[in-house]
Design a protein around this motif. Structure first.
Motif, PDB file in Angstrom:
ATOM      1  N   GLU A  70     -59.552 -11.353  12.887  1.00  0.00           N
ATOM      2  CA  GLU A  70     -59.912 -10.530  11.759  1.00  0.00           C
ATOM      3  C   GLU A  70     -59.726 -11.199  10.643  1.00  0.00           C
ATOM      4  O   GLU A  70     -60.443 -10.756   9.615  1.00  0.00           O
ATOM      5  CB  GLU A  70     -58.687  -9.416  11.985  1.00  0.00           C
ATOM      6  CG  GLU A  70     -58.971  -8.398  12.900  1.00  0.00           C
ATOM      7  CD  GLU A  70     -57.552  -7.484  13.181  1.00  0.00           C
ATOM      8  OE1 GLU A  70     -56.748  -7.789  12.464  1.00  0.00           O
ATOM      9  OE2 GLU A  70     -57.676  -6.603  14.134  1.00  0.00           O
ATOM     10  N   PHE A  71     -59.033 -12.077  10.434  1.00  0.00           N
ATOM     11  CA  PHE A  71     -58.778 -13.083   9.151  1.00  0.00           C
ATOM     12  C   PHE A  71     -60.290 -13.874   8.906  1.00  0.00           C
ATOM     13  O   PHE A  71     -60.791 -13.734   7.959  1.00  0.00           O
ATOM     14  CB  PHE A  71     -57.801 -14.188   9.271  1.00  0.00           C
ATOM     15  CG  PHE A  71     -56.530 -13.635   8.727  1.00  0.00           C
ATOM     16  CD1 PHE A  71     -56.255 -12.341   8.338  1.00  0.00           C
ATOM     17  CD2 PHE A  71     -55.268 -14.408   9.038  1.00  0.00           C
ATOM     18  CE1 PHE A  71     -54.866 -11.910   7.805  1.00  0.00           C
ATOM     19  CE2 PHE A  71     -53.920 -13.907   8.509  1.00  0.00           C
ATOM     20  CZ  PHE A  71     -53.990 -12.733   7.992  1.00  0.00           C
ATOM     21  N   LEU A  72     -60.715 -14.187   9.976  1.00  0.00           N
ATOM     22  CA  LEU A  72     -62.002 -14.907  10.040  1.00  0.00           C
ATOM     23  C   LEU A  72     -63.314 -14.034   9.712  1.00  0.00           C
ATOM     24  O   LEU A  72     -64.039 -14.310   8.852  1.00  0.00           O
ATOM     25  CB  LEU A  72     -62.440 -15.581  11.163  1.00  0.00           C
ATOM     26  CG  LEU A  72     -63.634 -16.527  11.352  1.00  0.00           C
ATOM     27  CD1 LEU A  72     -63.715 -17.448  10.088  1.00  0.00           C
ATOM     28  CD2 LEU A  72     -63.853 -17.109  12.507  1.00  0.00           C
ATOM     29  N   PHE A  73     -63.121 -12.932  10.247  1.00  0.00           N
ATOM     30  CA  PHE A  73     -64.095 -11.780   9.836  1.00  0.00           C
ATOM     31  C   PHE A  73     -64.176 -11.466   8.341  1.00  0.00           C
ATOM     32  O   PHE A  73     -65.055 -11.299   7.757  1.00  0.00           O
ATOM     33  CB  PHE A  73     -63.874 -10.393  10.633  1.00  0.00           C
ATOM     34  CG  PHE A  73     -64.891  -9.494  10.307  1.00  0.00           C
ATOM     35  CD1 PHE A  73     -65.969  -9.319  10.669  1.00  0.00           C
ATOM     36  CD2 PHE A  73     -64.073  -8.471   9.423  1.00  0.00           C
ATOM     37  CE1 PHE A  73     -66.998  -8.213  10.384  1.00  0.00           C
ATOM     38  CE2 PHE A  73     -65.039  -7.230   8.988  1.00  0.00           C
ATOM     39  CZ  PHE A  73     -66.384  -7.356   9.329  1.00  0.00           C
ATOM     40  N   GLU A  74     -62.829 -11.185   7.825  1.00  0.00           N
ATOM     41  CA  GLU A  74     -62.511 -10.806   6.421  1.00  0.00           C
ATOM     42  C   GLU A  74     -63.150 -12.084   5.580  1.00  0.00           C
ATOM     43  O   GLU A  74     -63.678 -11.714   4.594  1.00  0.00           O
ATOM     44  CB  GLU A  74     -61.262 -10.407   6.169  1.00  0.00           C
ATOM     45  CG  GLU A  74     -60.649  -9.036   6.849  1.00  0.00           C
ATOM     46  CD  GLU A  74     -59.226  -8.835   6.791  1.00  0.00           C
ATOM     47  OE1 GLU A  74     -58.769  -9.621   6.096  1.00  0.00           O
ATOM     48  OE2 GLU A  74     -58.869  -8.084   7.373  1.00  0.00           O
ATOM     49  N   ALA A  75     -62.960 -13.234   5.837  1.00  0.00           N
ATOM     50  CA  ALA A  75     -63.158 -14.520   5.116  1.00  0.00           C
ATOM     51  C   ALA A  75     -64.550 -14.551   4.814  1.00  0.00           C
ATOM     52  O   ALA A  75     -65.094 -15.184   3.908  1.00  0.00           O
ATOM     53  CB  ALA A  75     -62.291 -15.722   5.779  1.00  0.00           C
ATOM     54  N   ILE A  76     -65.406 -14.162   6.080  1.00  0.00           N
ATOM     55  CA  ILE A  76     -66.785 -14.362   6.073  1.00  0.00           C
ATOM     56  C   ILE A  76     -67.349 -13.115   5.306  1.00  0.00           C
ATOM     57  O   ILE A  76     -68.260 -13.242   4.402  1.00  0.00           O
ATOM     58  CB  ILE A  76     -67.516 -14.680   7.396  1.00  0.00           C
ATOM     59  CG1 ILE A  76     -66.934 -15.853   7.942  1.00  0.00           C
ATOM     60  CG2 ILE A  76     -68.918 -14.624   7.216  1.00  0.00           C
ATOM     61  CD1 ILE A  76     -67.235 -16.105   9.242  1.00  0.00           C
ATOM     62  N   ASN A  77     -66.990 -11.994   5.807  1.00  0.00           N
ATOM     63  CA  ASN A  77     -67.823 -10.593   5.212  1.00  0.00           C
ATOM     64  C   ASN A  77     -67.509 -10.325   3.610  1.00  0.00           C
ATOM     65  O   ASN A  77     -68.373 -10.076   3.199  1.00  0.00           O
ATOM     66  CB  ASN A  77     -67.162  -9.585   5.930  1.00  0.00           C
ATOM     67  CG  ASN A  77     -67.996  -8.147   5.796  1.00  0.00           C
ATOM     68  OD1 ASN A  77     -69.247  -8.154   5.789  1.00  0.00           O
ATOM     69  ND2 ASN A  77     -67.514  -7.004   5.945  1.00  0.00           N
ATOM     70  N   GLY A  78     -66.182 -10.730   3.097  1.00  0.00           N
ATOM     71  CA  GLY A  78     -65.967 -10.797   1.826  1.00  0.00           C
ATOM     72  C   GLY A  78     -66.092  -9.366   1.211  1.00  0.00           C
ATOM     73  O   GLY A  78     -66.012  -8.271   2.012  1.00  0.00           O
ATOM     74  N   ASP A  79     -66.223  -9.347   0.042  1.00  0.00           N
ATOM     75  CA  ASP A  79     -66.352  -8.328  -0.686  1.00  0.00           C
ATOM     76  C   ASP A  79     -67.743  -7.520  -0.605  1.00  0.00           C
ATOM     77  O   ASP A  79     -68.639  -8.383  -0.351  1.00  0.00           O
ATOM     78  CB  ASP A  79     -65.833  -8.335  -2.370  1.00  0.00           C
ATOM     79  CG  ASP A  79     -64.400  -8.931  -2.645  1.00  0.00           C
ATOM     80  OD1 ASP A  79     -63.589  -8.518  -1.928  1.00  0.00           O
ATOM     81  OD2 ASP A  79     -64.453  -9.748  -3.446  1.00  0.00           O
TER      82      ASP A  79
END
Length: 416
Positions: free
Chosen positions: A103-112
């Protein structure tokens, strides 16, 4: 009619020439290779950017799998699309919860919502995938290094949202790539034959002198084992298009590569090498030593890393791939038949490698004949066959020295 292409670069049977042309067609272009390199580096920097949930946690980021062993092919040949597997090593505890890390990696790539990759990202059970507008993808697999283990060994994070399945898997993709590239060597006779074919089809000597960009190696400079694996992977991809297999896993490329390492001496003729590797894989498939009566293939550089943990799912899936490989061997043997017409050979290549690659190979074959006829090098041989002498003596004096794989592309030659 069977055409042979003798000359200073070695003799090539028509069947071998056709396979070489198929192999050329499924390669990633230098441009696509450079784009892939740019894409994965940009993604890694994006993960480590200021404000990212993984800021300051990225230790290493490098291609793995087929891109690192030089066995990558265009996953969609007509559009020259490709998929890249990337390991992103994170400075986090190796026993971190897999669902949290993914989930951290997903959020890090997906961003705002207004950021570069927003909406392009999908979280999977072992990686996070970024899909670009041209259809190409980059799969980033988070790994945390394990202390006291071989270099770069680490835990992979597995979490399946649908079932809640969660665990850590010990892996060492870097170690496997290193061992594979050290053990698979190029072959001078294969290089001569493949280069002769390239010059004959392209009809331009200057192309042979173009120096490849670092980390991009043309097909003719690769080991015949690398090219054979590429053709087997292409055949696997064509077979997987069958509607009955839509929900089935494909045999992983890393499994094929690991088995191919043990396939014995490398053959200089491409068709012999493809059959050699296919038969080696078939022999392994008949072992069925795993808990599901399936094969067990481990990372030779790090045995705790099991490559066959998800494929084959069962004995039936394994047997199905065995049938596919048997069909490949039988069809390649038929391709050698001098009595087959070009339309029949096109049909064989189409069944094995798809319409785009087959059409390219046939058209290249016709172009090669035309070049030879225009140059006056085609002549009647025994029993009415036609022989061709390559008009490439101007470059016959170029000396090449085979070397072990020195790049991530699984091979290369140094000119002296």
């Amino acid at each position: 009619m069977n055409v042979a292409y003798p000359g200073p670069w070695g003799q090539i049977s028509e069947a071998d020439a056709l396979l070489m042309d198929v192999a050329r067609r499924i390669q990633l272009s230098k441009t696509k290779h450079e784009i892939a390199e740019t894409n994965f580096r940009a993604l890694c920097q994006h993960v480590d950017r200021e404000g990212s949930p993984l800021q300051g946690k990225v230790v290493e980021c490098y291609p793995s799998g087929s891109f690192a062993t030089g066995t990558a092919i265009a996953s969609r040949v007509a559009k020259d699309q490709h998929d890249v597997d990337v390991v992103i090593e994170l400075n986090v505890p190796p026993d971190s919860p897999p669902n949290v890390m993914l989930e951290f990696l997903f959020e890090a790539i997906n961003g705002d919502p207004d950021s570069r990759y927003h909406g392009m990202v999908t979280q999977k059970s072992r990686c996070v995938t970024a899909k670009y507008t041209d259809g190409t993808t980059v799969d980033l697999m988070p790994v945390a290094r394990l202390p006291g283990q071989p270099e770069r060994a680490g835990n992979l994070f597995h979490h399946k949202k649908e079932s809640g399945e969660t665990y850590h898997k010990p892996v060492n993709p870097w170690g496997f790539v290193k061992e594979f590239n050290e053990r698979v060597e190029v072959d001078l006779d294969f290089y001569k034959s493949f280069m002769g074919r390239r010059l004959l089809v392209d009809g331009a000597l200057e192309k042979a002198e173009t120096q490849p960009m670092p980390d991009h190696v043309p097909a003719e400079e690769k080991s015949p084992r690398i090219v054979a694996l590429q053709l087997i992977k292409r055949n696997r991809d064509i077979a997987s298009r069958d509607t009955a297999r839509r929900n089935m896993r494909k045999p992983p490329s890393v499994v094929l590569a690991a088995i191919a390492m043990e396939a014995g001496p490398v053959a200089s003729n491409l068709i012999d090498e493809v059959i050699n590797v296919a038969n080696a894989i078939r022999a392994k498939l008949r072992e069925k030593t795993g808990p599901r009566r399936t094969i067990l293939v481990r990372n030779p550089a790090y045995p705790p890393d099991v490559f066959t943990d998800r494929w084959p799912e069962n004995e039936q899936a394994q047997d199905l791939f065995d049938i596919d490989l048997r069909r490949l061997v039988v069809e390649l043997d038929r391709l050698r038949n001098e009595g087959l017409g070009m339309s029949e050979k096109r049909d064989i290549l189409k069944r094995l490698f798809g319409e785009t690659a087959a059409s390219y190979a046939i058209d290249s074959n016709l172009d090669a004949r035309r070049h030879e006829m225009e140059a006056g090098h085609l002549k009647a041989g025994s029993r009415g066959k036609i022989g061709a002498s390559l008009a490439v003596s101007a470059v016959a004096g170029t000396r090449t020295t085979p070397v072990r794989a020195a790049t991530r592309e699984g091979g290369g030659f140094l000119k002296e």
